[in-house]
Motif scaffolding. Sequence first.
Motif, PDB file in Angstrom:
ATOM      1  N   ILE A 128       0.840  -1.205   0.000  1.00  0.00           N
ATOM      2  CA  ILE A 128       0.000   0.000   0.000  1.00  0.00           C
ATOM      3  C   ILE A 128       0.872   1.251   0.000  1.00  0.00           C
ATOM      4  O   ILE A 128       0.612   2.217  -0.722  1.00  0.00           O
ATOM      5  CB  ILE A 128      -0.953  -0.010   1.213  1.00  0.00           C
ATOM      6  CG1 ILE A 128      -2.036  -1.081   1.029  1.00  0.00           C
ATOM      7  CG2 ILE A 128      -1.595   1.369   1.420  1.00  0.00           C
ATOM      8  CD1 ILE A 128      -2.880  -1.322   2.270  1.00  0.00           C
ATOM      9  N   ILE A 129       1.930   1.232   0.818  1.00  0.00           N
ATOM     10  CA  ILE A 129       2.856   2.364   0.893  1.00  0.00           C
ATOM     11  C   ILE A 129       3.527   2.589  -0.462  1.00  0.00           C
ATOM     12  O   ILE A 129       3.607   3.727  -0.941  1.00  0.00           O
ATOM     13  CB  ILE A 129       3.906   2.107   1.996  1.00  0.00           C
ATOM     14  CG1 ILE A 129       3.247   2.182   3.378  1.00  0.00           C
ATOM     15  CG2 ILE A 129       5.070   3.100   1.897  1.00  0.00           C
ATOM     16  CD1 ILE A 129       4.092   1.596   4.493  1.00  0.00           C
ATOM     17  N   LYS A 175       2.452   1.643  -3.455  1.00  0.00           N
ATOM     18  CA  LYS A 175       1.449   2.059  -4.437  1.00  0.00           C
ATOM     19  C   LYS A 175       1.073   3.523  -4.261  1.00  0.00           C
ATOM     20  O   LYS A 175       0.738   4.214  -5.243  1.00  0.00           O
ATOM     21  CB  LYS A 175       0.214   1.174  -4.324  1.00  0.00           C
ATOM     22  CG  LYS A 175      -0.817   1.405  -5.418  1.00  0.00           C
ATOM     23  CD  LYS A 175      -1.972   0.429  -5.316  1.00  0.00           C
ATOM     24  CE  LYS A 175      -2.998   0.681  -6.417  1.00  0.00           C
ATOM     25  NZ  LYS A 175      -4.149  -0.270  -6.321  1.00  0.00           N
ATOM     26  N   ALA A 176       1.143   4.021  -3.019  1.00  0.00           N
ATOM     27  CA  ALA A 176       0.795   5.424  -2.750  1.00  0.00           C
ATOM     28  C   ALA A 176       1.840   6.389  -3.274  1.00  0.00           C
ATOM     29  O   ALA A 176       1.605   7.604  -3.315  1.00  0.00           O
ATOM     30  CB  ALA A 176       0.604   5.627  -1.248  1.00  0.00           C
TER      31      ALA A 176
END
Length: 247
Positions: free
Chosen positions: A30-31, A33-34
Amino acid sequence: MNQYQIFYDLHYQPQPLLLANAWNVKSAQIIEKAGFSAIATSSGAIADSLGYKDGEQIPFDELLYIVKRIKASTGIPLTVDLERGYTNDLDVLHSHIQQMIDIGVAGINLEDNQGEDIFLEKLKSITNYLRETNQKLFINARTDVFAQKIDHPTETVINRAKLYKDAGADGLFVIGLKDTETVRKIVSAVELPVNVVGISALSSVDELADCGVKRISMAGILYGAGYGKIDELVHSIKQENSLSHLY
């Protein structure tokens, strides 16, 4: 360019390196992809997620497994919170460092809460090992002076920073800071790039950049905030006898 060099260079860009701290593969993905430039781990978050207390209560092999899975599942530089190295035996410490390098880790945090002398022994041993084996690893020296409420904390941090730099540290991580005035004093007196935790009183990236901070991390705060939301969600489901909050 290898990931160590990429990670090293991120500490010398105009804006601070903003790091979100992961505790498992999904959080790390998630990190990434952000759009974050690198990933850090939180020892406390990893330990808590597996049912251990923070402070090297998790066995090193279990930490290593999580780190290995994170690195295998992401593509940006990874720095690992290695606490105190998970040993006081320098040969074992070298083994832990080598295993991190073998996985592809770009950097580590190493804490001085056992005291300046023990920390310097470990730091010098690691840097000598890296030099002898012709390997690179970004060492972020974490000082717990403020957290441990040591006398004259600002002056002590500045003095330790020089010793740690001379011993081979690449960065200085100061925990327990609560105001920008103190941050500015430390940054102006220290040659190493300074890392702080973005607590609520130090949450503005622009203000910390103006102080000269080069690295801002989240420690276990992201982990706590995320599971706080889950806690609210499951309580709402139970109290209202409805799954509507999931949608």
